[in-house]
Design a protein around this motif. Sequence first.
Motif, short mmCIF file in Angstrom:
data_model
loop_
_atom_site.label_atom_id
_atom_site.label_comp_id
_atom_site.label_asym_id
_atom_site.label_seq_id
_atom_site.Cartn_x
_atom_site.Cartn_y
_atom_site.Cartn_z
N ILE A 119 0.84 -1.49 -0.15
CA ILE A 119 -0.01 -0.43 0.42
C ILE A 119 1.02 1.41 0.05
N ALA A 157 1.88 1.51 -3.72
CA ALA A 157 0.78 1.88 -4.92
C ALA A 157 0.95 3.00 -4.54
N GLU A 158 0.52 3.92 -3.51
CA GLU A 158 0.34 5.01 -3.29
C GLU A 158 0.71 6.16 -3.24
N ILE A 184 -5.56 -4.00 1.30
CA ILE A 184 -6.27 -3.32 -0.35
C ILE A 184 -7.56 -3.03 -0.61
N LEU A 207 -7.49 -0.23 -3.23
CA LEU A 207 -6.95 -0.40 -4.24
C LEU A 207 -7.05 -1.74 -5.12
N VAL A 237 -4.93 -1.98 -8.37
CA VAL A 237 -3.85 -1.29 -8.71
C VAL A 237 -3.26 -2.49 -7.72
#
Length: 232
Positions: free
Chosen positions: A75, A78-79, A104, A109, A112
């Motif tokens: 995470i 992904a951010e 997630i 997300l 993603v």
Amino acid sequence: MNIYHEQARKVQFYLEDLFGRESSSLVNVRRNMDQMGLPPIQITPLIGKTLQLLIKIAGAKTILEIGTLGGYSAIWMAEALPTDGKLLTIEQNPLHCTAARANISAANLTEVVEVIEGEGLPLLEAMIQKGTALFDFIFLDADKSNYPHYLEPIIQLTRPGGLIVIDNLVRRGKVLSPGANDRQTQAVALLNQMIANDQRLESVILPTLVGYKGGDLDGISISRKRADCGAQ
Ligand code: DHB
Ligand code: MG
């Protein structure tokens, strides 16, 4: 805990306060991991922030992670991805996969991040055999006793000019002289030599401060696969 350890802990929290602010999703992930009984061995916020900066500086759009745990590091990464970015993360423990997928999803997300359940090395070999598109960025944070075996497939799956980051390469200083029965630290020390000597990579290992209570000495590698390396 000696005075140096206590000081290191304070420095870690001082720096985390300045640079390691977690998003609300990340605070929730740690709480969920705790509730589900996952071990609190996720990356620190300072490492999360470092990963984010590396991803943004490199302009990475595709990330492969080996060792998902509860999805905390996925995470963070992904951010930092652009809206069309993708992160694939591999985890062999089914409970960890369940926790990671829930986290997630709660972080919005799912478009993603994809969690793949299975053992890292066979999955990487299958990706190489299939001719999977090479990744811009690979983060290894999995079973330490297999670390030396991961390097070759990871290099093969990184695009020329791409980045490879590996966690836990100092292990409270134990890499200086691994114990005769400490297979994990022996493996990490071997990997460190392999990273240092690999002509396809330009690398460094930076010391880090980690641990559930903080102040434990560890290290993280940052490697760039040479652009003239060729896809191999
Ligand atoms: C530990 C820490 C890690 O970052 C990890 O990936 C695995 C284990 C530990 O402190 O034991
Ligand atoms: Mg780790």
